[in-house]
Scaffold this motif. Sequence first.
Motif, PDB file in Angstrom:
ATOM      1  N   PHE A 115       0.806  -1.224   0.000  1.00  0.00           N
ATOM      2  CA  PHE A 115       0.000   0.000   0.000  1.00  0.00           C
ATOM      3  C   PHE A 115       0.838   1.273   0.000  1.00  0.00           C
ATOM      4  CE2 PHE A 115      -2.364   3.362   2.237  1.00  0.00           C
ATOM      5  CZ  PHE A 115      -3.478   3.453   1.422  1.00  0.00           C
ATOM      6  N   THR A 119       1.163   4.168  -3.056  1.00  0.00           N
ATOM      7  CA  THR A 119       0.553   5.446  -2.693  1.00  0.00           C
ATOM      8  C   THR A 119       1.529   6.599  -2.873  1.00  0.00           C
ATOM      9  OG1 THR A 119      -0.900   4.359  -1.081  1.00  0.00           O
ATOM     10  CG2 THR A 119      -0.575   6.729  -0.843  1.00  0.00           C
ATOM     11  N   GLY A 237      -6.276   9.410  -5.451  1.00  0.00           N
ATOM     12  CA  GLY A 237      -7.205   8.425  -4.907  1.00  0.00           C
ATOM     13  C   GLY A 237      -7.639   7.402  -5.929  1.00  0.00           C
ATOM     14  N   GLY A 238      -7.878   7.834  -7.163  1.00  0.00           N
ATOM     15  CA  GLY A 238      -8.273   6.904  -8.211  1.00  0.00           C
ATOM     16  C   GLY A 238      -7.198   5.871  -8.485  1.00  0.00           C
ATOM     17  N   THR A 239      -5.947   6.306  -8.493  1.00  0.00           N
ATOM     18  CA  THR A 239      -4.837   5.380  -8.727  1.00  0.00           C
ATOM     19  C   THR A 239      -4.712   4.375  -7.598  1.00  0.00           C
ATOM     20  OG1 THR A 239      -3.651   7.141  -9.903  1.00  0.00           O
ATOM     21  CG2 THR A 239      -2.368   5.230  -9.203  1.00  0.00           C
ATOM     22  N   VAL A 240      -4.811   4.846  -6.357  1.00  0.00           N
ATOM     23  CA  VAL A 240      -4.706   3.957  -5.200  1.00  0.00           C
ATOM     24  C   VAL A 240      -5.853   2.950  -5.190  1.00  0.00           C
ATOM     25  CG1 VAL A 240      -4.755   3.851  -2.682  1.00  0.00           C
ATOM     26  CG2 VAL A 240      -3.446   5.648  -3.828  1.00  0.00           C
ATOM     27  N   LEU A 241      -7.054   3.395  -5.551  1.00  0.00           N
ATOM     28  CA  LEU A 241      -8.199   2.482  -5.585  1.00  0.00           C
ATOM     29  C   LEU A 241      -7.999   1.383  -6.631  1.00  0.00           C
ATOM     30  CD1 LEU A 241     -11.249   4.896  -5.182  1.00  0.00           C
ATOM     31  CD2 LEU A 241     -10.406   3.213  -3.542  1.00  0.00           C
ATOM     32  N   VAL A 242      -7.452   1.745  -7.778  1.00  0.00           N
ATOM     33  CA  VAL A 242      -7.181   0.737  -8.810  1.00  0.00           C
ATOM     34  C   VAL A 242      -6.156  -0.269  -8.304  1.00  0.00           C
ATOM     35  CG1 VAL A 242      -6.196   0.363 -11.102  1.00  0.00           C
ATOM     36  CG2 VAL A 242      -7.813   2.232 -10.735  1.00  0.00           C
ATOM     37  N   ILE A 244      -5.577  -1.115  -5.169  1.00  0.00           N
ATOM     38  CA  ILE A 244      -6.226  -1.963  -4.156  1.00  0.00           C
ATOM     39  C   ILE A 244      -7.143  -2.985  -4.817  1.00  0.00           C
ATOM     40  CG2 ILE A 244      -7.865  -1.957  -2.238  1.00  0.00           C
ATOM     41  CD1 ILE A 244      -6.750   0.761  -1.438  1.00  0.00           C
ATOM     42  N   LEU A 245      -7.921  -2.533  -5.803  1.00  0.00           N
ATOM     43  CA  LEU A 245      -8.823  -3.444  -6.508  1.00  0.00           C
ATOM     44  C   LEU A 245      -8.048  -4.554  -7.197  1.00  0.00           C
ATOM     45  CD1 LEU A 245     -11.642  -4.193  -7.539  1.00  0.00           C
ATOM     46  CD2 LEU A 245     -11.279  -2.587  -9.445  1.00  0.00           C
ATOM     47  N   SER A 246      -6.920  -4.213  -7.803  1.00  0.00           N
ATOM     48  CA  SER A 246      -6.099  -5.214  -8.476  1.00  0.00           C
ATOM     49  C   SER A 246      -5.572  -6.243  -7.474  1.00  0.00           C
ATOM     50  CB  SER A 246      -4.933  -4.532  -9.202  1.00  0.00           C
ATOM     51  OG  SER A 246      -4.099  -5.487  -9.826  1.00  0.00           O
ATOM     52  N   GLN A 247      -5.164  -5.786  -6.282  1.00  0.00           N
ATOM     53  CA  GLN A 247      -4.685  -6.707  -5.258  1.00  0.00           C
ATOM     54  C   GLN A 247      -5.801  -7.618  -4.758  1.00  0.00           C
ATOM     55  OE1 GLN A 247      -2.286  -4.839  -2.155  1.00  0.00           O
ATOM     56  NE2 GLN A 247      -1.743  -3.205  -3.555  1.00  0.00           N
TER      57      GLN A 247
END
Length: 312
Positions: A115, A119, A237-242, A244-247
């Motif tokens: 994470f 980030t 935030g959009g990049t971090v969410l992607v 997290i979703l990928s993980q």
Amino acid sequence: MSGTDPDAGVHTDPAALDELTEAAGREHTGVGQDGAVEGYRASRTLRLGVELRRQLKRRRTQLVLGFVVLLPFILVVAFEIGQSSPNRRSGGFVDLATASAPNFVVLALFVAGGFLLPTIVALFFGDTIASEASWSSLKYLLAIPVPRHRVLRQKAVTSGLLSILALVLLPLISLVVGLLWYGAGDAISPTGDAIPFGRSLIVIALSVVYIVIQLAWVAGLALLLSVSTDAPLGAVGGTVLVAILSQILDQITALGGLRDYLPTHYAYAWMDLIATDIDWTNMAAGVLSAVVYGTVLTLLGARRFATKDITS
């Protein structure tokens, strides 16, 4: 047609007179033959050193780098408070963290890789263009004028240098802290392989290089979102969410081979280096995946910025 100068007694060409008049006007106003201001050079605008110093003075940069330096000390305190055996020779990466300084570095990269590191990269790249737009200073920057491609390039290079600085600073400080607390022992892998201290330093260096390359997809996506929105928080935030979703999707075994195409699937492939017999398969696939994702996303970002209507 030509005219005669009554004072000089010579014939003059009206076209030549017009050219001389235009040249005199340019000299008077400081405008060159190409229409640009005399002395203007696009290569002299938004110099890398100036932009880098500007970003280093920002509070968010100082806080990020400060936290990266502080993290190894937090981990040491956690182990000192908890129960840990410095002579442990078996277990997972967390159990082996206090066995030696190299193991402590491995733990720092392991806990930060999921994470924190994505980030940090998303923060530096997602804040590049979007922050200028949010401050309503982007249009004035382009009006200097600074060519669009140069604005994007200089800011992307600056973000890349800051990201690399953070990614290198973490293992470097962790190594120093590990040497002070746990000594320069062998790097012990969960499989029981013991790597001499000298070779472990090379392994750590290669691991950092791999992590830098693997996070190229994060940089490309953050840059694309940064030129697509005027809200830095939205890009970051959009990049971090992607990520997290990928993980999360990578943990779903029902997806089978489709997980190989997720950008985070090979995020921890650098751990294969901590072995006496190294398997380079996953690392090679991870490098290829990151380069492809990073290149495509960066090109899309450059195309978007080149055609975007700048209003702020």
